[in-house]
Design a protein around this motif. Structure first.
Motif, PDB file in Angstrom:
ATOM      1  N   UNK A 180      31.442  44.344  31.599  1.00 34.23           N
ATOM      2  CA  UNK A 180      32.377  43.269  31.281  1.00 34.23           C
ATOM      3  C   UNK A 180      33.742  43.537  31.908  1.00 34.23           C
ATOM      4  N   UNK A 181      34.495  42.467  32.056  1.00 29.70           N
ATOM      5  CA  UNK A 181      35.873  42.554  32.532  1.00 29.70           C
ATOM      6  C   UNK A 181      36.793  42.344  31.335  1.00 29.70           C
ATOM      7  N   UNK A 182      37.706  43.289  31.120  1.00 29.94           N
ATOM      8  CA  UNK A 182      38.720  43.128  30.073  1.00 29.94           C
ATOM      9  C   UNK A 182      39.802  42.169  30.553  1.00 29.94           C
ATOM     10  N   UNK A 183      40.223  41.283  29.668  1.00 30.71           N
ATOM     11  CA  UNK A 183      41.389  40.450  29.942  1.00 30.71           C
ATOM     12  C   UNK A 183      42.617  41.093  29.324  1.00 30.71           C
ATOM     13  N   UNK A 184      43.814  40.832  29.839  1.00 32.21           N
ATOM     14  CA  UNK A 184      45.029  41.336  29.195  1.00 32.21           C
ATOM     15  C   UNK A 184      45.100  40.968  27.703  1.00 32.21           C
ATOM     16  N   UNK A 185      44.490  39.840  27.320  1.00 36.25           N
ATOM     17  CA  UNK A 185      44.470  39.422  25.922  1.00 36.25           C
ATOM     18  C   UNK A 185      43.803  40.459  25.014  1.00 36.25           C
ATOM     19  N   UNK A 186      42.953  41.299  25.583  1.00 33.82           N
ATOM     20  CA  UNK A 186      42.228  42.301  24.796  1.00 33.82           C
ATOM     21  C   UNK A 186      43.187  43.252  24.073  1.00 33.82           C
ATOM     22  N   UNK A 187      44.315  43.577  24.713  1.00 33.73           N
ATOM     23  CA  UNK A 187      45.228  44.549  24.103  1.00 33.73           C
ATOM     24  C   UNK A 187      46.659  44.032  24.048  1.00 33.73           C
ATOM     25  N   UNK A 188      46.814  42.702  24.177  1.00 26.91           N
ATOM     26  CA  UNK A 188      48.129  42.079  24.018  1.00 26.91           C
ATOM     27  C   UNK A 188      47.939  40.632  23.566  1.00 26.91           C
ATOM     28  N   UNK A 189      48.534  40.259  22.424  1.00 25.50           N
ATOM     29  CA  UNK A 189      48.406  38.883  21.940  1.00 25.50           C
ATOM     30  C   UNK A 189      48.993  37.879  22.915  1.00 25.50           C
ATOM     31  N   UNK A 190      49.939  38.329  23.726  1.00 27.46           N
ATOM     32  CA  UNK A 190      50.582  37.442  24.700  1.00 27.46           C
ATOM     33  C   UNK A 190      49.920  37.493  26.073  1.00 27.46           C
ATOM     34  N   UNK A 191      48.900  38.326  26.215  1.00 27.61           N
ATOM     35  CA  UNK A 191      48.270  38.497  27.515  1.00 27.61           C
ATOM     36  C   UNK A 191      47.372  37.331  27.893  1.00 27.61           C
ATOM     37  N   UNK A 192      47.113  37.209  29.173  1.00 21.92           N
ATOM     38  CA  UNK A 192      46.257  36.140  29.684  1.00 21.92           C
ATOM     39  C   UNK A 192      44.818  36.334  29.221  1.00 21.92           C
ATOM     40  N   UNK A 193      44.144  35.212  29.000  1.00 17.71           N
ATOM     41  CA  UNK A 193      42.723  35.264  28.691  1.00 17.71           C
ATOM     42  C   UNK A 193      41.892  35.493  29.935  1.00 17.71           C
ATOM     43  N   UNK A 194      40.625  35.737  29.731  1.00 14.99           N
ATOM     44  CA  UNK A 194      39.755  36.051  30.870  1.00 14.99           C
ATOM     45  C   UNK A 194      39.646  34.865  31.819  1.00 14.99           C
ATOM     46  N   UNK A 195      39.837  33.647  31.317  1.00 15.41           N
ATOM     47  CA  UNK A 195      39.768  32.472  32.178  1.00 15.41           C
ATOM     48  C   UNK A 195      40.948  32.371  33.134  1.00 15.41           C
ATOM     49  N   UNK A 196      42.003  33.156  32.877  1.00 12.59           N
ATOM     50  CA  UNK A 196      43.206  33.102  33.715  1.00 12.59           C
ATOM     51  C   UNK A 196      43.332  34.293  34.658  1.00 12.59           C
ATOM     52  N   UNK A 197      42.370  35.201  34.645  1.00 11.17           N
ATOM     53  CA  UNK A 197      42.426  36.344  35.569  1.00 11.17           C
ATOM     54  C   UNK A 197      42.190  35.843  36.990  1.00 11.17           C
ATOM     55  N   UNK A 198      43.098  36.128  37.930  1.00  9.40           N
ATOM     56  CA  UNK A 198      42.954  35.605  39.299  1.00  9.40           C
ATOM     57  C   UNK A 198      41.686  36.108  39.978  1.00  9.40           C
ATOM     58  N   UNK A 199      40.981  35.201  40.633  1.00 10.42           N
ATOM     59  CA  UNK A 199      39.745  35.578  41.310  1.00 10.42           C
ATOM     60  C   UNK A 199      40.003  36.548  42.450  1.00 10.42           C
ATOM     61  N   UNK A 200      41.186  36.485  43.067  1.00 13.12           N
ATOM     62  CA  UNK A 200      41.435  37.376  44.201  1.00 13.12           C
ATOM     63  C   UNK A 200      41.598  38.833  43.778  1.00 13.12           C
ATOM     64  N   UNK A 201      41.753  39.075  42.469  1.00 13.19           N
ATOM     65  CA  UNK A 201      41.735  40.450  41.975  1.00 13.19           C
ATOM     66  C   UNK A 201      40.297  40.939  41.838  1.00 13.19           C
ATOM     67  N   UNK A 202      39.402  40.030  41.496  1.00 16.44           N
ATOM     68  CA  UNK A 202      38.019  40.375  41.163  1.00 16.44           C
ATOM     69  C   UNK A 202      37.110  40.435  42.381  1.00 16.44           C
ATOM     70  N   UNK A 203      37.599  39.987  43.515  1.00 17.92           N
ATOM     71  CA  UNK A 203      36.820  39.995  44.755  1.00 17.92           C
ATOM     72  C   UNK A 203      37.662  40.636  45.853  1.00 17.92           C
ATOM     73  N   UNK A 204      37.100  41.641  46.527  1.00 18.81           N
ATOM     74  CA  UNK A 204      37.841  42.257  47.620  1.00 18.81           C
ATOM     75  C   UNK A 204      37.476  43.712  47.831  1.00 18.81           C
ATOM     76  N   UNK A 205      38.182  44.389  48.730  1.00 11.81           N
ATOM     77  CA  UNK A 205      37.857  45.779  49.074  1.00 11.81           C
ATOM     78  C   UNK A 205      37.972  46.708  47.871  1.00 11.81           C
ATOM     79  N   UNK A 206      36.981  47.579  47.733  1.00  6.34           N
ATOM     80  CA  UNK A 206      36.937  48.539  46.622  1.00  6.34           C
ATOM     81  C   UNK A 206      36.406  49.868  47.125  1.00  6.34           C
ATOM     82  N   UNK A 207      36.748  50.914  46.405  1.00  6.37           N
ATOM     83  CA  UNK A 207      36.254  52.248  46.735  1.00  6.37           C
ATOM     84  C   UNK A 207      35.542  52.844  45.527  1.00  6.37           C
ATOM     85  N   UNK A 208      34.368  53.429  45.760  1.00  4.39           N
ATOM     86  CA  UNK A 208      33.619  54.151  44.732  1.00  4.39           C
ATOM     87  C   UNK A 208      33.831  55.642  44.919  1.00  4.39           C
TER      88      UNK A 208
END
Length: 214
Positions: free
Chosen positions: A50-78
């Motif tokens: 699962x992907x945590x949203x900022x809302x998980x640990x902050x009442x003022x944080x963005x929900x999972x529906x507001x997480x930008x897609x460009x963060x979730x797709x792109x170059x990564x290192x394992x």
């Protein structure tokens, strides 16, 4: 080449103690005379991969529906750190070398620990967590996303969640409960798409890595 690094959800999937277990119940069945097969699912948003949203640990944080897609797709290192208990910057530098250059090239970091060897139906609270100072350092130096094969970036017993909060301060998105067994260390394209749940504190996700050309 594609690597599916998502844990399979079943009624036996291990969840955090006290969290809602996974229930998968048929509500319509063709073999019972219904026109089609339909299933009802009950589960925590934090079950399985699962992907945590900022809302998980902050009442003022963005929900999972507001997480930008460009963060979730792109170059990564394992990277692999199977012996670590608290993952530090020194640990990461030992396996990566020039960590700053690596983050600039691939600002998404997925860490394979011993948790990738734990079966999906077994709860083990001895998983490796991220040192909060390492979280702050990574955030200050441009990391956008952190992924772990463990159930959390903080120890199982933690209530203060210092690593979660350090990543939040820097706007870093967290993916938990990955399955990285059999994935070679290196650079990939990450595709991590959580369910679009309005105001959700997390979203179950299908997470895939595409191997970068050498």
């Amino acid at each position: 080449m594609l690597y599916d690094i998502t844990r399979t959800l079943t009624p036996r999937s291990a969840v955090f103690p006290g969290d809602t277990p996974v229930s998968i119940t048929p509500t319509l069945q063709r073999r019972a005379g219904d026109s089609c097969n339909v299933t009802a699912i009950t589960m925590s948003a934090h079950a399985g991969t699962h992907v945590d949203a900022p809302r998980h640990y902050s009442d003022d944080g963005a929900g999972i529906d507001a997480v930008p897609l460009d963060v979730l797709i792109g170059p990564a290192r394992v990277v692999t750190l199977e012996a670590a208990d608290a993952i530090t910057i020194a640990d990461l530098q030992n396996v990566i070398g020039d960590l700053l250059h690596a983050i600039r090239a691939a600002p998404r970091l997925l860490i394979r620990t011993r948790a990738s060897h734990i079966p999906d139906d077994v709860w083990d609270d001895t998983f490796a967590h991220v040192d909060p100072q390492a979280a702050d350092w990574l955030g200050a130096n441009g990391l956008r996303l952190i992924g772990t094969d463990a159930p959390s970036v903080d120890p199982a017993a933690s209530r203060a969640l210092p690593a979660h909060r350090a990543f939040l301060r820097h706007g870093i998105i967290i993916i938990e409960n990955l399955r990285l067994q059999g994935v070679p260390d290196g650079e990939y394209e990450l595709l991590a798409l959580p369910l679009k749940i309005a105001g959700g504190d997390a979203g179950p996700a299908r997470v895939v890595l595409r191997r970068c050309a050498p």
